[in-house]
Write a protein that holds these residues in place. Structure first.
Motif, PDB file in Angstrom:
ATOM      1  N   LEU A 110       0.824  -1.232  -0.160  1.00 14.55           N
ATOM      2  CA  LEU A 110      -0.206   0.083   0.074  1.00 14.55           C
ATOM      3  C   LEU A 110       0.908   1.064  -0.016  1.00 14.55           C
ATOM      4  N   LEU A 111       0.646   2.230  -0.994  1.00 11.47           N
ATOM      5  CA  LEU A 111       1.084   3.551  -0.844  1.00 11.47           C
ATOM      6  C   LEU A 111      -0.068   4.208  -0.526  1.00 11.47           C
ATOM      7  N   ARG A 112       0.037   4.918   0.476  1.00 10.46           N
ATOM      8  CA  ARG A 112      -0.888   6.122   1.285  1.00 10.46           C
ATOM      9  C   ARG A 112      -0.245   7.496   0.827  1.00 10.46           C
ATOM     10  N   LEU A 113      -0.885   8.437   0.093  1.00  4.86           N
ATOM     11  CA  LEU A 113      -0.666   9.815  -0.191  1.00  4.86           C
ATOM     12  C   LEU A 113      -1.361  10.441   0.257  1.00  4.86           C
ATOM     13  N   LEU A 114      -1.175  11.454   1.284  1.00  2.66           N
ATOM     14  CA  LEU A 114      -1.764  12.378   2.195  1.00  2.66           C
ATOM     15  C   LEU A 114      -1.659  13.797   1.249  1.00  2.66           C
ATOM     16  N   THR A 115      -0.519  14.066   0.803  1.00  2.00           N
ATOM     17  CA  THR A 115      -0.270  15.314   0.293  1.00  2.00           C
ATOM     18  C   THR A 115       0.534  15.093  -0.938  1.00  2.00           C
ATOM     19  N   GLY A 116       0.650  16.089  -2.064  1.00  2.79           N
ATOM     20  CA  GLY A 116       1.471  16.135  -2.923  1.00  2.79           C
ATOM     21  C   GLY A 116       1.363  15.137  -3.951  1.00  2.79           C
ATOM     22  N   ALA A 117       2.352  14.575  -4.616  1.00  2.00           N
ATOM     23  CA  ALA A 117       2.289  13.772  -5.800  1.00  2.00           C
ATOM     24  C   ALA A 117       3.428  12.632  -5.920  1.00  2.00           C
ATOM     25  N   VAL A 118       3.066  11.442  -6.474  1.00  2.66           N
ATOM     26  CA  VAL A 118       3.940  10.520  -6.787  1.00  2.66           C
ATOM     27  C   VAL A 118       3.589   9.812  -8.207  1.00  2.66           C
ATOM     28  N   VAL A 119       4.765   9.447  -8.801  1.00  5.44           N
ATOM     29  CA  VAL A 119       4.745   8.781  -9.976  1.00  5.44           C
ATOM     30  C   VAL A 119       5.046   7.267  -9.618  1.00  5.44           C
ATOM     31  N   SER A 120       4.615   6.447 -10.386  1.00  2.96           N
ATOM     32  CA  SER A 120       4.669   4.998  -9.738  1.00  2.96           C
ATOM     33  C   SER A 120       4.705   4.108 -10.992  1.00  2.96           C
ATOM     34  N   VAL A 121       5.778   3.079 -11.091  1.00  5.52           N
ATOM     35  CA  VAL A 121       5.616   1.977 -12.092  1.00  5.52           C
ATOM     36  C   VAL A 121       5.877   0.701 -11.540  1.00  5.52           C
ATOM     37  N   PHE A 122       4.630   0.002 -11.479  1.00  4.85           N
ATOM     38  CA  PHE A 122       4.673  -1.415 -10.568  1.00  4.85           C
ATOM     39  C   PHE A 122       4.935  -2.417 -11.506  1.00  4.85           C
ATOM     40  N   GLY A 123       5.696  -3.541 -11.225  1.00  5.44           N
ATOM     41  CA  GLY A 123       5.994  -4.686 -12.190  1.00  5.44           C
ATOM     42  C   GLY A 123       4.733  -5.593 -11.533  1.00  5.44           C
ATOM     43  N   ARG A 124       4.565  -6.712 -12.216  1.00  4.53           N
ATOM     44  CA  ARG A 124       3.565  -7.678 -11.927  1.00  4.53           C
ATOM     45  C   ARG A 124       3.823  -8.037 -10.637  1.00  4.53           C
ATOM     46  N   GLY A 125       2.728  -8.450  -9.814  1.00  2.00           N
ATOM     47  CA  GLY A 125       2.870  -9.021  -8.510  1.00  2.00           C
ATOM     48  C   GLY A 125       1.456  -9.089  -7.790  1.00  2.00           C
ATOM     49  N   GLY A 126       1.301  -9.521  -6.495  1.00  2.00           N
ATOM     50  CA  GLY A 126       0.196  -9.488  -5.775  1.00  2.00           C
ATOM     51  C   GLY A 126      -0.498  -8.372  -5.675  1.00  2.00           C
ATOM     52  N   ASN A 127      -1.486  -8.406  -4.751  1.00  2.00           N
ATOM     53  CA  ASN A 127      -2.264  -7.035  -4.667  1.00  2.00           C
ATOM     54  C   ASN A 127      -1.729  -5.975  -4.014  1.00  2.00           C
ATOM     55  N   ARG A 128      -1.519  -4.799  -4.802  1.00  2.00           N
ATOM     56  CA  ARG A 128      -1.023  -3.423  -4.196  1.00  2.00           C
ATOM     57  C   ARG A 128      -2.009  -2.429  -4.320  1.00  2.00           C
ATOM     58  N   LEU A 129      -1.981  -1.492  -3.657  1.00  2.00           N
ATOM     59  CA  LEU A 129      -3.016  -0.359  -3.371  1.00  2.00           C
ATOM     60  C   LEU A 129      -2.488   0.946  -3.375  1.00  2.00           C
ATOM     61  N   ILE A 130      -2.769   2.064  -3.859  1.00  2.00           N
ATOM     62  CA  ILE A 130      -2.788   3.479  -3.737  1.00  2.00           C
ATOM     63  C   ILE A 130      -3.936   4.044  -3.078  1.00  2.00           C
ATOM     64  N   SER A 131      -3.918   4.739  -1.999  1.00  2.00           N
ATOM     65  CA  SER A 131      -4.695   5.333  -1.301  1.00  2.00           C
ATOM     66  C   SER A 131      -4.625   6.664  -0.923  1.00  2.00           C
ATOM     67  N   THR A 132      -5.725   7.528  -1.234  1.00  2.00           N
ATOM     68  CA  THR A 132      -5.569   8.951  -1.058  1.00  2.00           C
ATOM     69  C   THR A 132      -6.831   9.421  -0.107  1.00  2.00           C
ATOM     70  N   PRO A 133      -6.958  10.536   0.170  1.00  2.00           N
ATOM     71  CA  PRO A 133      -8.104  10.956   0.931  1.00  2.00           C
ATOM     72  C   PRO A 133      -9.339  10.781   0.380  1.00  2.00           C
ATOM     73  N   THR A 134      -9.328  10.819  -1.158  1.00  2.00           N
ATOM     74  CA  THR A 134     -10.642  10.704  -1.687  1.00  2.00           C
ATOM     75  C   THR A 134     -10.792   9.438  -2.677  1.00  2.00           C
ATOM     76  N   LEU A 135      -9.597   8.659  -2.957  1.00  2.00           N
ATOM     77  CA  LEU A 135      -9.588   7.501  -4.005  1.00  2.00           C
ATOM     78  C   LEU A 135      -8.780   6.298  -3.486  1.00  2.00           C
ATOM     79  N   THR A 136      -9.321   5.154  -3.672  1.00  2.00           N
ATOM     80  CA  THR A 136      -8.441   3.915  -3.567  1.00  2.00           C
ATOM     81  C   THR A 136      -8.251   3.315  -4.871  1.00  2.00           C
TER      82      THR A 136
END
Length: 254
Positions: A110-136
């Motif tokens: 899980l990446l939990r982004l509270l403020t600001g910005a992040v650019v991400s590249v994920f390889g294949r794998g298990g369950n991963r989440l990005i969470s913000t105050p208004t979206l998962t």
């Protein structure tokens, strides 16, 4: 250089990959064997950072390692590029990000982004989440850009791959070849939706290509050998008459 549209961001922020020191650091990271070699040699997984970066509340140094379970805070004019397992991240200035543990210290759940910005590249794998105050966002193998606006509205771009979006009971699946973008709304729009269409803003193809290269991957457009139409709808071609997934009438989306 691809065309990019900015909203509340500067050219310097989205052209970070052109910095000579960053290019040199990336070349050295790849030449030294990337993440597997870093683990074997007990080296840092930080590829590059600029300015004041706090790791778990302490000022970060270039030889430290970012692990799942850590919290990252970047100040004005600061940024951080790091790799965990088969995923690569660029945390922009004025961001607060926590990295939650997967099965090991070298996997991300899980990446939990509270403020600001992040650019991400994920390889294949298990369950991963990005969470913000208004979206998962449920991540499969993909490249994404996530930004939390000052009013807590979330901007999310599925640059390529498949992502499952959810917020407050609304869900949809995004499949993209070339930048399919969304807003995670603070308040429902006039149609009662909290996931709405967005244009492609504040990030470039080259950023995703740079991060993919750190984990020995290529973006969808690199594999296809051409770029698409960067209108936020996620297609290589203009696809006239095809609605953005967040614009499909709810009765048709069931």
């Amino acid at each position: 250089m691809t065309t990019h549209h900015l909203q509340g961001r500067s050219d310097n922020e989205v052209l970070w990959f052109q910095r000579r020191e960053t290019l040199s650091a990336a070349a050295a990271w790849v030449a030294m064997g990337g993440m597997p070699a870093a683990l074997a040699q007990q080296r840092s997984n930080v590829v590059d950072f600029v300015g004041d970066v706090l790791l778990n509340g302490q000022r970060m140094s270039s030889n430290q390692t970012v692990q799942s379970g850590d919290e990252i805070l970047t100040g004005p004019g600061s940024r951080l590029i790091f790799v965990i397992g088969n995923s690569a991240f660029h945390v922009r200035q004025n961001s607060r990000l926590s990295v939650s543990r997967g099965r090991t210290l070298n996997t991300v759940s899980l990446l939990r982004l509270l403020t600001g910005a992040v650019v991400s590249v994920f390889g294949r794998g298990g369950n991963r989440l990005i969470s913000t105050p208004t979206l998962t966002a449920g991540i499969r193998g993909t490249g994404v850009y996530t930004e939390v606006m000052p009013d807590l509205r979330t901007y999310f771009c599925n640059c390529y791959g498949t992502v499952e979006l959810e917020t407050r009971g609304e869900q949809l699946v995004s499949t993209s070849n070339y930048h399919q973008s969304y807003w995670g709304e603070v308040q429902p729009d006039q149609g009662g939706r909290v996931i709405t269409p967005a244009g492609a803003i504040n990030h470039t193809d080259e950023e995703l290509e740079f991060l993919a290269g750190l984990i020995n991957q290529r973006t969808a457009w690199q594999i296809a050998g051409r770029r698409g139409v960067k209108d936020g709808r996620g297609h290589m071609d203009s696809a006239p008459g095809v609605l953005h997934p967040a614009a499909v009438p709810k009765s048709d989306a069931r």
